[in-house]
Design an enzyme around this catalytic site. Structure first.
Site: not given
Length: 379
Positions: A303, A62
């Protein structure tokens, strides 16, 4: 929650390395108009900062936080690499989930993947998948890898007068939680259970089973079956091999003559023992000197990268370290497991409570606090 569609899946891909794979995935995200063309640079930069490999053959490339303005719509592109892609450090990815996230939606995806990432056998199933539907089922957790067992499948100190009642209660627990049908209960009460010693008994059936699970029933009464004491009964409903790991743990406990540890356990301890987790002690057994609470300062929560930094810090110490998100469900998990930590769904401002037990517990909490206050690698 991640809602996958067959259009999100691209089968039979091949790549020379992970950066080649990421470029292909970024191209799919661009083709779907989820991101602008420059988003690929953020994905490559993220990978250079820290590996996005999660485990069990799954990677989640990502973009960086400064490329989120290039995200048009939150979404994913999933590429399947049946031959595998070297993702560094000896890790091989068979499925890579490219994430386009405008905010911290990827934390929800990570949380959803937790069960898949912690289950044995997922990696091989992903590698051998032949259809989009099979990959979706695996990533959504629709394929059962672990037997169902939680507090709803435990009945302690039931006033049973005989083994038939014990079997009926155990079977009803499995029926009521959706693991089996009514006919399963009728079948299980006709069977003869196996004595595992010290009043612990085992019974099972594969008839009219919907999902593999187990139940545990103990009795407060002084009853017998075939001349042997009855203290507790473990019942299995099996329609696949998901129960084999639990059965192996029971076998090990019986071999070690630790049946009493199951008979005397409370619900939380039973779940931990039979799932192979660390047995939690009550709060009265823990020293308040070994509990600390820290607030997460990272703008986008825990994250992959800051989560990995936190886990790496915890792993430096021998103590058993558990962490709970006080702004979440407050359930404590192993702080040395990246998947467990990410599954807490920690966002900016959330408070994490750490409990450490061991000779270096105080040093561990101090180091973890310093790491969190310094931003876990994100400044």
């Amino acid at each position: 929650m991640l809602k996958l569609d067959t259009s999100d899946i691209t089968l039979s891909q091949a790549a020379d390395n992970k950066f080649d794979a990421i470029k292909r995935i970024a191209s799919s995200l661009t083709d779907k108009n989820l991101v602008q063309s420059g988003y690929v640079d953020g994905m490559l930069n993220r990978e250079n900062q820290n590996s996005t490999f999660l485990g069990n053959g799954i990677a989640i490339p990502h973009g960086t936080t400064d490329t989120r303005n290039m995200v048009n719509t939150t979404g994913v592109a999933v590429h399947h690499f049946p031959q595998g892609v070297d993702w560094g450090d000896g890790n091989v990815a068979y499925v890579a989930i490219g994430i386009a996230a405008k905010s911290d939606e990827h934390l929800g995806i990570l949380k959803q993947l937790t069960k898949v990432l912690s289950a044995d056998g997922v990696e091989q199933r992903l590698r051998d998948a032949k259809s989009e539907q099979e990959i979706i089922a695996l990533l959504n957790g629709d394929v059962q890898f672990e037997a169902e067992f939680d507090a709803s499948l435990i009945q302690l100190q039931f006033p049973a007068s005989d083994m038939v009642q014990m079997c009926a209660v155990a079977g009803s627990l499995l029926k009521n939680t959706g693991c089996a049908e009514n006919a399963f209960v009728a079948d299980i009460v006709t069977k003869s259970p196996t004595h595992l010693g010290k009043g612990l008994w085992l019974i099972g059936s594969d008839q009219h089973v919907l999902r593999t699970g187990l139940s545990f029933v103990s009795t407060i009464n002084d009853c017998e079956y075939q001349g042997q004491k009855v203290h507790a009964l473990i019942a299995f409903a099996a329609c696949n091999n998901a129960h084999l790991d639990v059965l192996q743990r029971i076998t090990e406990l019986v071999f070690q003559q630790k049946q009493q540890s199951l008979i005397d356990a409370n619900a939380k301890q039973l779940i931990a023992l039979l799932k192979g987790e660390v047995v939690e002690h009550s709060s009265s057994d823990q020293s308040t000197d070994n509990i600390a609470t820290f607030k997460i300062k990272n703008a986008h929560g825990l994250h992959a990268r800051p989560g990995a930094m936190l886990v790496a810090e915890a792993k430096k110490f021998e103590s058993n370290i558990r962490v709970a998100n006080l702004d979440g469900d407050s359930k404590a998990v192993n702080a040395k497991s990246l998947m467990k930590v990410i599954a807490l769904g920690v966002k900016h401002g959330h408070q994490l409570q750490f409990t450490a037990e061991g000779h270096d517990a105080a040093q561990a909490l101090e180091a973890i606090g310093c790491a969190i206050n310094s931003g876990l690698g994100e400044g």
